[in-house]
Structures are given as C-alpha cells and as structure tokens.
Write a protein that holds these residues in place. Sequence first.
Motif: not given
Length: 161
Positions: A47, A73-74, A80
């Motif tokens: 990440d 990662g959202t 994120d």
Amino acid sequence: MQWKVAILTASDKGSRGEREDTSAQVIRELVEEELTGIIVDYRIVPDEQDEITAALIEMIDYYQADLVLTTGGTGLASRDWTPEATRRVIDREVPGMAEAMRFYAMQKNRSYMLTRSICGIRGQSLIVNLPGNPKGVHECLMAIMDQLPQALRMLSGLPGE
C-alpha cells in the motif's frame, strides 16, 4: 472481442506473502466467465502510492491492458492510497461507474458508502478500483459488468451496440 485485463492488488500483507489474495481470484474468475477477458498481468504491491502508480502505468503502457482492475486500498485507513495513485495516472474520471458500484453494494451493506473507489481512463484503457475483500469485489464488479464491454469498445474506438 477478448479484452486484455490486468489485476493489481494493493496489500501490505499480501505483498509480504502473509495473506492469500482471494480478491484477485474472484476478479480472475469474473473476468474469464463474464467478460471473456484474458489476464495479461497480475501483481501484488504494498500500500504505497508510488508503487501503485508505477504498476498502473506499466500495466497500461507496457502490457497494453484494456482494463485494469485494482483491489484493496480504497477504504479510510491511513495506508489506503489506491484512489490517489489512480488519480495520478488517469486523464479523466468515469464517476458513474464508481457511483453505480457504491449504490449497488450499499443495497446489501451500508458500509460500502465508505469506499473511496474511483474509475478512470488512461489513454484507451479503463481503470476500476474495487474493494479489498472478495464479497465486495464480486458485488462491485457485477454492478458494472454489463457496461464494461460497451465502455471498452468506446475506448478502443470500436463501434458500440
């Protein structure tokens, strides 16, 4: 038409081999079964915004992927960074696709309003950010699956339906 698809997983644990990448497996199955796509590249990166950015650029510019599907990662966690990395490389956003994914997934679980997924265009390629869990990947990808062929045809300059 067989679309060239790349899968990018953003996961610190996955990149260290500490977690199985089940979300990418869901993507692979849906791409092969629903989209008649072929996977041209798959990788797991930590990440880290710079690593995600570099992988997206290579998948499109070198591997010529028509579609890049990211997973992970959202969310809202401090690690994120997938949407920010995606914004670095796209020319234009496709907000309707991200909105459709959130709307569809929220019908099943209201927590999907917390996803920061975006969709965008780099050259003639489409990038779609998906959540990091297999169920979320399935729900969000199925929310837009019926429109992906049309979007990819439009981007490639092929006539639409």
